[in-house]
Design a protein around this motif. Structure first.
Motif, PDB file in Angstrom:
ATOM      1  N   ARG A  51     -11.506   3.731  -1.767  1.00 48.01           N
ATOM      2  CA  ARG A  51     -12.290   4.912  -2.182  1.00 48.01           C
ATOM      3  C   ARG A  51     -12.643   4.801  -3.667  1.00 48.01           C
TER       4      ARG A  51
ATOM      5  N   ASP B 272     -10.004   6.697  -6.075  1.00 43.06           N
ATOM      6  CA  ASP B 272      -9.349   7.928  -5.633  1.00 43.06           C
ATOM      7  C   ASP B 272      -8.260   7.599  -4.611  1.00 43.06           C
ATOM      8  N   ASP B 273      -8.351   6.400  -4.028  1.00 42.20           N
ATOM      9  CA  ASP B 273      -7.349   5.862  -3.115  1.00 42.20           C
ATOM     10  C   ASP B 273      -7.794   4.445  -2.772  1.00 42.20           C
TER      11      ASP B 273
ATOM     12  N   ARG C 140     -15.143   4.907  -7.106  1.00 43.87           N
ATOM     13  CA  ARG C 140     -16.244   5.721  -7.633  1.00 43.87           C
ATOM     14  C   ARG C 140     -16.434   5.375  -9.104  1.00 43.87           C
TER      15      ARG C 140
END
Length: 361
Positions: A340, A336-337, A342
């Motif tokens: 970050r 997500d960045d 997942r």
């Protein structure tokens, strides 16, 4: 220079060990093996005969009874037949549960030696002496062991933490430049999933990052080991956060399989990371500048960012057998960045095909 000790901890006392980073670390072998060990099997590939003999000589000087298993190089050594050869050597030398194995080599050697140690008498001590950048920052740390089958990479294995890992930086000076740089793909991965300072170091010091004797390379090794140690300490058996370490590996492992393991692991993972970044962008979660940063950093290191367009059907079939797949759903680590990561489940292969066109030639 001083020796850096990076602890890896677990839920059980036997899961705790140190990763040592520094120069001239062979003198620590007796310390990490402990007083009960009498016999040691040194496993190393033929290509690293000189490195193997340094370790053998140190162990003999320390008073151990030393045996050797010389195995094929790289992924050719991660086969059931090679594990069987090592088991035979242990059996013929009457190794007991208080004896030990020392691996000398790259990630393939530490994977195999760890698996042999995990399965002999249901588990004996193993110490890893990685000689490649990849081995130091990834394969030797974390307790994952495994061998390959015709169906895929690392499909047979176990979790078996080592007694210690000795990352002797002197070994890096003997590596071909290409070997050093392909290993850095795993360091780039650590930067994107957890430690942005790694990415800054490479971007700001691209030439020093290619010099095995530079302080930059040492810092890259230490930062990468700390990332992995932190994740593994929380999740040894890959039930949660540890999956994040597979960023870039789903497609990467499929490429390795498709190339019959003639490609270096890091080169395949580099393409896998670009694919995962493009998948993240397609999902609308990752900013364009972070995706472009993948290309820029990997190209600085001379690592590939694309693969053959016509191989997609074969790659998809291999990915369906990936150990991260659950109930037929392909799972990828995405971002997500920066820092970050997942897990993303992708039910529609057509989405993956569309993304693959972004990284194919």
């Amino acid at each position: 220079m001083t020796t850096t000790r990076i602890p890896v901890t677990g839920s059980r006392p036997e899961d705790n060990y140190d990763v040592l980073v520094g120069n001239g670390l062979m003198a620590h072998l007796a310390e990490v093996l402990g007083p009960r060990v009498q016999k040691v099997l040194v496993i190393h590939p033929q290509a690293l005969e000189a490195n193997g003999q340094v370790v053998v000589g140190q162990l003999q000087a320390d008073g151990y009874q030393v045996f050797q298993a010389v195995i094929p190089d790289a992924e050719e050594g991660k086969r059931l037949e090679v594990a069987g050869f090592c088991w035979q050597a242990l059996g013929q030398a009457d190794f007991t549960r208080s004896d030990a194995i020392v691996s000398v080599g790259g990630g393939a050697v530490t994977d195999l030696a760890g698996f042999v140690a995990a399965t002999w008498l249901r588990g004996i001590k193993v110490v890893h002496v990685p000689t490649t950048f990849l081995g130091m920052v990834d394969a030797a740390v974390g307790g994952k062991t495994g061998i390959n089958t015709a169906e895929g990479k690392n499909l047979v294995g176990s979790f078996h933490p080592p007694a210690a890992v000795l990352c002797d930086l002197d070994a890096l000076s003997t590596l071909p430049t290409n070997e050093l740089l392909t290993g850095m793909a795993e360091t780039v991965k650590c930067g994107f999933i957890a430690d942005p300072a790694i990415l800054d170091l490479i971007e700001e010091n691209p030439e020093e990052a290619k010099d095995p004797a530079s302080p930059v390379v040492r810092e890259l090794v230490e930062r990468s080991v700390r990332v992995k140690a932190d994740v593994v300490s929380e999740d040894l058996r890959e039930s949660g956060r540890r999956e994040h370490l597979n960023y870039g590996h789903t497609l990467g492992h499929a490429i390795e399989n498709n190339e019959r393991y003639q490609w270096r692991h890091g080169a395949a993972v580099a393409i896998g990371m670009v694919f995962a970044a493009e998948l993240s962008r397609t999902a609308g979660t990752l900013p364009d500048e972070v995706v472009e940063r993948h290309y820029r950093i990997l190209e600085l290191l001379g690592l590939p960012t694309e693969y053959r367009f016509d191989q997609w059907p074969k790659l998809l079939e291999v990915m369906k057998r990936d150990k991260k797949t659950r109930g037929g759903l392909l799972r990828f680590i995405v971002l997500d960045d920066v820092a970050r990561p997942r897990v993303m489940e992708v039910p529609d292969p057509s989405v993956l095909y569309a993304v693959y066109q972004e990284v194919s030639a």
